[in-house]
Design a protein around this motif. Structure first.
Motif, PDB file in Angstrom:
ATOM      1  N   SER A  13     -18.610 -73.529 -17.699  1.00 62.47           N
ATOM      2  CA  SER A  13     -19.020 -72.175 -17.322  1.00 62.47           C
ATOM      3  C   SER A  13     -18.592 -71.121 -18.340  1.00 62.47           C
ATOM      4  O   SER A  13     -19.292 -70.122 -18.527  1.00 62.47           O
ATOM      5  N   SER A  80     -21.422 -81.449 -18.698  1.00 62.51           N
ATOM      6  CA  SER A  80     -22.482 -80.490 -18.419  1.00 62.51           C
ATOM      7  C   SER A  80     -22.962 -79.791 -19.687  1.00 62.51           C
ATOM      8  O   SER A  80     -24.064 -79.238 -19.715  1.00 62.51           O
ATOM      9  N   THR A 133     -16.799 -76.891 -12.835  1.00 55.17           N
ATOM     10  CA  THR A 133     -18.224 -77.149 -12.703  1.00 55.17           C
ATOM     11  C   THR A 133     -18.457 -78.570 -12.224  1.00 55.17           C
ATOM     12  O   THR A 133     -19.373 -78.856 -11.460  1.00 55.17           O
ATOM     13  N   VAL A 174     -18.505 -75.147  -7.371  1.00 53.90           N
ATOM     14  CA  VAL A 174     -19.697 -74.664  -8.073  1.00 53.90           C
ATOM     15  C   VAL A 174     -20.952 -75.256  -7.447  1.00 53.90           C
ATOM     16  O   VAL A 174     -21.931 -74.553  -7.153  1.00 53.90           O
ATOM     17  N   HIS A 175     -20.932 -76.572  -7.217  1.00 52.53           N
ATOM     18  CA  HIS A 175     -22.092 -77.227  -6.609  1.00 52.53           C
ATOM     19  C   HIS A 175     -22.230 -76.839  -5.136  1.00 52.53           C
ATOM     20  O   HIS A 175     -23.355 -76.733  -4.624  1.00 52.53           O
ATOM     21  N   ALA A 177     -21.575 -73.906  -3.980  1.00 50.99           N
ATOM     22  CA  ALA A 177     -22.206 -72.588  -4.019  1.00 50.99           C
ATOM     23  C   ALA A 177     -23.696 -72.700  -4.316  1.00 50.99           C
ATOM     24  O   ALA A 177     -24.507 -71.938  -3.765  1.00 50.99           O
ATOM     25  N   ARG A 178     -24.062 -73.641  -5.166  1.00 48.11           N
ATOM     26  CA  ARG A 178     -25.485 -73.810  -5.488  1.00 48.11           C
ATOM     27  C   ARG A 178     -26.266 -74.255  -4.255  1.00 48.11           C
ATOM     28  O   ARG A 178     -27.370 -73.761  -3.993  1.00 48.11           O
ATOM     29  N   ALA A 179     -25.701 -75.202  -3.497  1.00 49.17           N
ATOM     30  CA  ALA A 179     -26.376 -75.678  -2.288  1.00 49.17           C
ATOM     31  C   ALA A 179     -26.458 -74.570  -1.241  1.00 49.17           C
ATOM     32  O   ALA A 179     -27.493 -74.382  -0.588  1.00 49.17           O
ATOM     33  N   SER A 181     -26.423 -71.340  -1.833  1.00 50.46           N
ATOM     34  CA  SER A 181     -27.358 -70.326  -2.321  1.00 50.46           C
ATOM     35  C   SER A 181     -28.798 -70.718  -2.036  1.00 50.46           C
ATOM     36  O   SER A 181     -29.626 -69.874  -1.655  1.00 50.46           O
ATOM     37  N   LYS A 182     -29.095 -71.997  -2.216  1.00 55.02           N
ATOM     38  CA  LYS A 182     -30.455 -72.476  -1.954  1.00 55.02           C
ATOM     39  C   LYS A 182     -30.813 -72.311  -0.484  1.00 55.02           C
ATOM     40  O   LYS A 182     -31.937 -71.920  -0.143  1.00 55.02           O
ATOM     41  N   GLU A 187     -28.443 -65.877  -4.718  1.00 54.54           N
ATOM     42  CA  GLU A 187     -27.452 -66.480  -5.606  1.00 54.54           C
ATOM     43  C   GLU A 187     -26.047 -66.028  -5.227  1.00 54.54           C
ATOM     44  O   GLU A 187     -25.772 -64.830  -5.125  1.00 54.54           O
ATOM     45  N   SER A 189     -21.650 -67.111  -5.693  1.00 59.29           N
ATOM     46  CA  SER A 189     -20.631 -67.886  -6.405  1.00 59.29           C
ATOM     47  C   SER A 189     -19.765 -68.642  -5.412  1.00 59.29           C
ATOM     48  O   SER A 189     -19.796 -68.377  -4.195  1.00 59.29           O
TER      49      SER A 189
END
Length: 288
Positions: A13, A80, A133, A174-175, A177-179, A181-182, A187, A189
């Motif tokens: 990141s 990554s 990450t 991090v992952h 937060a991505r799930a 957010s979806k 978006e 964090s």
């Protein structure tokens, strides 16, 4: 102007730099990790030239993702930042700045710092886990770092967990937060998800609860595979003041799954927190 080391931590990141002198850090700088090598090289060049112009730098030491191949000077394995792999990393910086250049895996750097003077000082059998990450790691057994037959020892994040997903996915904020957010359509964090959970939002609570449970399962498994004195948790999540409390709560649950569980993992938070990679990179120069 006295001599010093320039230490740089390249993460998925962000990239952090600092001056390392007398086992302390100063003049910290950072930038967001670019998406290509050309952009990364340009940003690093600006950072390094800025440090050299201001300080009497005698060596540059990198904490890097993947496997730092000391024979070839390349970064092997996977991370990554895929563009860092498969080219003469050390040679590039030696030629560019005409200085001694060192590099080591980020988790090994952090583990060295914690064993030398941090949370696991004096211990001979330690697992260090860096959660960012993804999830990386380092193993010390009988006082020696363990690299394995293919230099992949400590790649804990590659473990397959729930729904055949890697632990780097199921155990990373991090992952998570991505799930999240979806699902919510905006978006966010990892910090924002934790904050929402602490404020009582049901969906965020569910995501955070699952994250801690997945982490506890992995820690339990590693305890029974390697039987360390300490499992040290590093990375951004180690800054959370209630991290150990939450992990212990989930360990209570996980310890009830097995039929015979006489040994409970001794989990400690990184003493150096986000500085562990940089401190370790500096100490490794002195060691060499």
């Amino acid at each position: 102007m006295s001599k010093c080391k320039l230490v740089i931590d390249i993460g998925g990141s962000s990239v952090k730099g600092a001056i390392f002198k007398e086992e302390a850090l100063s003049d910290r700088r950072h930038f967001k990790s670019p998406k290509s090598w050309d952009d990364m090289a340009s940003e690093l060049d600006n950072m390094i030239k800025g440090y050299i112009a201001k300080h009497d730098v005698e060596a540059i030491s990198f904490s890097v993702p993947g496997i730092a191949n000391q024979q070839t000077g390349e970064i092997d394995g996977a991370s990554s930042l895929h563009y860092l792999h498969g080219f003469p990393f050390v040679q590039h910086f030696k030629e560019a700045y005409q200085l001694p250049v060192f590099f080591e895996n980020d988790a090994n750097c952090a583990c060295h710092a914690e064993v030398a003077a941090g949370a696991a000082k004096g211990a001979k059998n330690v697992i260090f886990i860096i959660i960012g990450t993804g999830i990386g790691g380092s193993i010390v057994m009988n006082g020696e770092f363990v690299s394995g037959a293919n230099n992949f020892a400590g790649e804990f994040g590659m473990m397959l967990t729930e729904n055949n997903e890697e632990w780097s996915v199921t155990g990373s904020a991090v992952h998570m937060a991505r799930a999240y957010s979806k699902e919510v359509g905006e978006e966010t964090s990892g910090k924002e998800v934790f904050d929402r959970a602490e404020s009582g939002e049901a969906l965020a609570l569910s995501y955070v609860d699952t994250l801690y449970l997945n982490l506890a399962k992995g820690l339990y498994n590693l305890q029974y595979i390697l039987d360390p004195e300490y499992i040290v948790i590093g990375g951004g999540i180690s800054n959370k003041p209630n991290l150990l409390e939450k992990l212990e709560e989930k360990l209570d649950v996980v310890m009830g799954y097995g039929q015979r569980c006489p040994i409970r993992p001794t989990i400690v938070s990184s003493f150096y927190k986000n500085d562990a990679n940089l401190i370790g990179a500096g100490l490794l120069v002195d060691k060499n």
